[in-house]
Write a protein that holds these residues in place. Sequence first.
Motif, short mmCIF file in Angstrom:
data_model
loop_
_atom_site.label_atom_id
_atom_site.label_comp_id
_atom_site.label_asym_id
_atom_site.label_seq_id
_atom_site.Cartn_x
_atom_site.Cartn_y
_atom_site.Cartn_z
N HIS A 1 -38.80 60.17 -72.20
CA HIS A 1 -37.81 60.86 -73.05
C HIS A 1 -38.03 60.57 -74.52
O HIS A 1 -37.10 60.21 -75.25
N ILE A 2 -39.27 60.73 -74.96
CA ILE A 2 -39.59 60.50 -76.37
C ILE A 2 -38.78 61.48 -77.23
O ILE A 2 -38.83 62.68 -77.03
N LEU B 1 -36.88 55.98 -81.29
CA LEU B 1 -38.34 56.01 -81.38
C LEU B 1 -38.94 54.61 -81.58
O LEU B 1 -39.90 54.25 -80.90
N ASP B 2 -38.40 53.83 -82.50
CA ASP B 2 -38.97 52.51 -82.76
C ASP B 2 -38.82 51.60 -81.54
O ASP B 2 -39.76 50.85 -81.19
N ALA B 3 -37.65 51.64 -80.90
CA ALA B 3 -37.44 50.81 -79.71
C ALA B 3 -38.39 51.22 -78.60
O ALA B 3 -38.99 50.38 -77.92
N LEU B 4 -38.55 52.54 -78.40
CA LEU B 4 -39.43 53.02 -77.34
C LEU B 4 -40.88 52.68 -77.64
O LEU B 4 -41.64 52.33 -76.72
N ALA C 1 -40.10 66.70 -82.20
CA ALA C 1 -40.45 66.53 -83.61
C ALA C 1 -41.85 65.94 -83.73
O ALA C 1 -42.40 65.38 -82.78
N ALA C 2 -42.41 66.04 -84.93
CA ALA C 2 -43.77 65.56 -85.15
C ALA C 2 -43.92 64.08 -84.82
O ALA C 2 -44.95 63.65 -84.27
N ASP C 3 -42.90 63.26 -85.14
CA ASP C 3 -42.98 61.83 -84.85
C ASP C 3 -43.12 61.55 -83.36
O ASP C 3 -43.71 60.54 -82.96
N CYS C 4 -42.57 62.43 -82.53
CA CYS C 4 -42.66 62.25 -81.08
C CYS C 4 -44.11 62.42 -80.61
O CYS C 4 -44.59 61.67 -79.75
N TYR C 5 -44.80 63.42 -81.17
CA TYR C 5 -46.20 63.62 -80.81
C TYR C 5 -47.06 62.44 -81.27
O TYR C 5 -47.99 62.03 -80.56
N ARG C 6 -46.75 61.90 -82.44
CA ARG C 6 -47.52 60.75 -82.92
C ARG C 6 -47.35 59.56 -81.99
O ARG C 6 -48.32 58.84 -81.70
N LEU D 1 -40.19 45.44 -68.07
CA LEU D 1 -40.46 45.73 -69.47
C LEU D 1 -39.36 45.10 -70.32
O LEU D 1 -38.24 44.91 -69.85
N PRO D 2 -39.66 44.78 -71.58
CA PRO D 2 -38.64 44.17 -72.43
C PRO D 2 -37.51 45.14 -72.74
O PRO D 2 -37.71 46.35 -72.79
N VAL D 3 -36.32 44.59 -72.95
CA VAL D 3 -35.15 45.37 -73.36
C VAL D 3 -34.90 45.07 -74.83
O VAL D 3 -34.49 43.95 -75.17
N PRO D 4 -35.17 46.03 -75.74
CA PRO D 4 -35.06 45.74 -77.18
C PRO D 4 -33.67 45.28 -77.61
O PRO D 4 -33.54 44.42 -78.46
N ARG D 5 -32.65 45.91 -77.04
CA ARG D 5 -31.28 45.53 -77.38
C ARG D 5 -30.41 45.76 -76.15
O ARG D 5 -30.40 46.85 -75.58
#
Length: 388
Positions: free
Chosen positions: A10-11, A21-24, A56-61, A268-272
């Motif tokens: 779910h990017i 995005l940063d957490a994922l 969005a473009a950031d998702c593709y990156r 996997l780690p849980v960021p928060r």
Amino acid sequence: MRILHTSDWHIGRSFHGHSTLDALRGVLDALVGQVEEHGVDVVVVAGDVFDSATPAADCYRLLTDVLMGIRDAGARVVITSGNHDSAARLGFQAPFLGRAGVHVVTDPLAVGTPITLDDAHGPVHIYGIPYLEPALVRHHWPDQALRTQEQVMRHAMSLVDADRSARGGRSVVMAHCFAAGVEPTPGVEREIRQDLRQGSLDVVPLSDFDGPDYVALGHIHGRSRLSERVRYAGAPLHYSFGESDRPRGSWLVDLDGTGLASVEWLDLPVPRRLVTLRGTLDDLLHDDRFATHIDDWVCAILTDATPPHEPMRKLKARFPHCATIQPDPERRSDASTRTYRDRVTRETPDPQIVDDFLDLVRDGEGPTEHERDLVAEVLSAHAGEAAR
């Protein structure tokens, strides 16, 4: 062959208005590390790579970086589209990507044609089944009655089974659907609520997945084991408070020369962390037992009988990551059962009308002395205006 089963990235999804995005990215970087650490041969992503049909473009990156990381770690990738993805956008340049070791299956007509990868024991046939919406795919098979997800998946599996029988050897199926045997816990799966059909879920029977050595499912955001061979990996991030008690990770699947050898869960780690806190606003703001949750995502359930003033602003002062508030006033057991009409008559004084109204809407808790003074002041002023 060693396979890492993941799904539902779910990017691009937001969490109560906050970007994930940063957490994922951090979590998927950890997944890439697991690929290298465990010597994974192929990563299978069972649908919902993106959260939107128009990312969005950031998702593709982010997707590009993760796929490059997996390939650099030595594994190939097989991806299918989910109900959130645009099959056309996700499948753009799929033949070219396949030459680079990233196989993207989004075409319904590709069902029954495997991605075949080899190990020391011979070929492993990986059958990707993209999300198949009955109304959008039935024209591909006009001779079939395809009105429900169950009927579509049964037909897709019949194509897979026919090909498996002809080829022989080991096989893996990837699918994005709601399979029988998964418990739809409240608040966890918004997709489940969208898949309601005349009061019941449009489910795919577990028996439809008989045959393959392993079935990697997506669509459900929590880890689930339907059988030794059929499993959901869930999402790598918590995307709702209803998922907060579910672990995040993926399945590490080993196939030997005869079929399924073992399956192991990798966290996997849980960021928060996500927590739900319940109490009055004053309790949440001052009680020491809530101090350990200052850095968590917080869902605050407020039990105040009267809605407090600016609760989110006050909560964020203590919990910077307070994401949502749910009012749930505690009910008084001795609250009157009289209706408001029962309480008010022509002879009822105005102050009593206000008292009874507040007593009703607050479930037995009438006005405070300060509120009574304000009401008396307003009524007195109004009476003075009327007299003039």
